[in-house]
Scaffold this motif. Structure first.
Motif, short mmCIF file in Angstrom:
data_model
loop_
_atom_site.label_atom_id
_atom_site.label_comp_id
_atom_site.label_asym_id
_atom_site.label_seq_id
_atom_site.Cartn_x
_atom_site.Cartn_y
_atom_site.Cartn_z
N UNK A 35 0.84 -1.20 0.00
CA UNK A 35 0.00 0.00 0.00
C UNK A 35 0.88 1.25 0.00
N UNK A 36 1.89 1.26 0.85
CA UNK A 36 2.80 2.41 0.90
C UNK A 36 3.51 2.61 -0.43
N UNK A 37 3.88 1.52 -1.08
CA UNK A 37 4.54 1.61 -2.39
C UNK A 37 3.58 2.24 -3.41
N UNK A 38 2.31 1.79 -3.40
CA UNK A 38 1.34 2.36 -4.35
C UNK A 38 1.10 3.84 -4.07
N UNK A 39 1.03 4.23 -2.81
CA UNK A 39 0.82 5.64 -2.48
C UNK A 39 2.05 6.48 -2.83
N UNK A 40 3.24 5.89 -2.69
CA UNK A 40 4.46 6.59 -3.10
C UNK A 40 4.44 6.84 -4.61
N UNK A 41 3.99 5.86 -5.37
CA UNK A 41 3.87 6.02 -6.83
C UNK A 41 2.93 7.17 -7.15
N UNK A 42 1.78 7.23 -6.47
CA UNK A 42 0.81 8.31 -6.69
C UNK A 42 1.45 9.66 -6.33
N UNK A 43 2.19 9.72 -5.24
CA UNK A 43 2.84 10.97 -4.84
C UNK A 43 3.85 11.42 -5.89
N UNK A 44 4.63 10.49 -6.42
CA UNK A 44 5.60 10.82 -7.46
C UNK A 44 4.89 11.33 -8.70
N UNK A 45 3.81 10.68 -9.09
CA UNK A 45 3.04 11.09 -10.27
C UNK A 45 2.51 12.51 -10.08
N UNK A 46 1.96 12.80 -8.91
CA UNK A 46 1.44 14.14 -8.65
C UNK A 46 2.57 15.17 -8.65
N UNK A 47 3.71 14.81 -8.08
CA UNK A 47 4.86 15.71 -8.08
C UNK A 47 5.32 16.01 -9.50
N UNK A 48 5.42 14.97 -10.32
CA UNK A 48 5.82 15.17 -11.72
C UNK A 48 4.81 16.04 -12.45
N UNK A 49 3.54 15.81 -12.17
CA UNK A 49 2.49 16.59 -12.81
C UNK A 49 2.55 18.06 -12.42
N UNK A 50 2.86 18.33 -11.17
CA UNK A 50 2.98 19.71 -10.71
C UNK A 50 4.19 20.38 -11.33
N UNK A 51 5.29 19.67 -11.43
CA UNK A 51 6.54 20.24 -11.94
C UNK A 51 6.57 20.37 -13.47
N UNK A 52 5.83 19.54 -14.18
CA UNK A 52 5.85 19.55 -15.64
C UNK A 52 4.77 20.49 -16.17
N UNK A 53 5.15 21.54 -16.89
CA UNK A 53 4.14 22.49 -17.38
C UNK A 53 3.26 21.93 -18.50
N UNK A 54 3.64 20.82 -19.09
CA UNK A 54 2.85 20.23 -20.18
C UNK A 54 1.77 19.27 -19.69
N UNK A 55 1.77 18.97 -18.41
CA UNK A 55 0.78 18.04 -17.84
C UNK A 55 -0.06 18.80 -16.82
N UNK A 56 -1.36 18.83 -17.05
CA UNK A 56 -2.27 19.55 -16.15
C UNK A 56 -2.54 18.70 -14.91
N UNK A 57 -2.41 19.32 -13.74
CA UNK A 57 -2.57 18.59 -12.47
C UNK A 57 -3.99 18.06 -12.31
#
Length: 129
Positions: free
Chosen positions: A78-100
């Protein structure tokens, strides 16, 4: 993976793809930058499918373990899956081409598809009775 579980994962995956297409079409009409929203939805949906598959694999493996070990194993996964979601959201926030918001809509697609599927099944079963 068990055939029933595999079939359910396939059905939910198809539902997520249909959901992503519908959200993409809606974003073409509503959004000022639809391509960024669509990229976010695709990105989030792919991760949602991955997380759902990981959940299915985790539950199958945990079912064959003793209760204590299964609980620890499931918690770590579960923690691994939530870490994946956190990384995805972080990438989405940092990348201007992907809308959060598109990414979040993609990430919650599994829950929405399962809810709609259960709603449809309950309506069909009511009509049959």
């Amino acid at each position: 993976m068990d055939i029933k579980v595999q079939q359910e994962v396939k059905e939910i995956t198809k539902g997520i793809c249909i959901y992503a297409i519908i959200i993409g079409i809606i974003s073409l009409v509503i959004s000022k930058q639809p391509i960024h929203v669509i990229l976010g939805v695709v990105f989030g949906s792919i991760i949602a499918i991955l997380n759902f598959r990981l959940l299915a694999i985790t539950l199958e493996k945990a079912a064959d373990m003793p209760p204590g070990k299964a609980q620890a194993y499931s918690g770590i996964r579960y923690l691994i899956r939530m870490f994946i979601v956190a990384v995805v959201l972080f990438v989405s926030v940092k990348n201007p081409n992907i809308h959060v918001i598109g990414t979040v809509l993609g990430l919650i697609s599994t829950q929405i598809v399962i809810f709609i599927k259960k709603l449809i099944i309950s309506r069909i079963s009511r009509k049959e009775v």
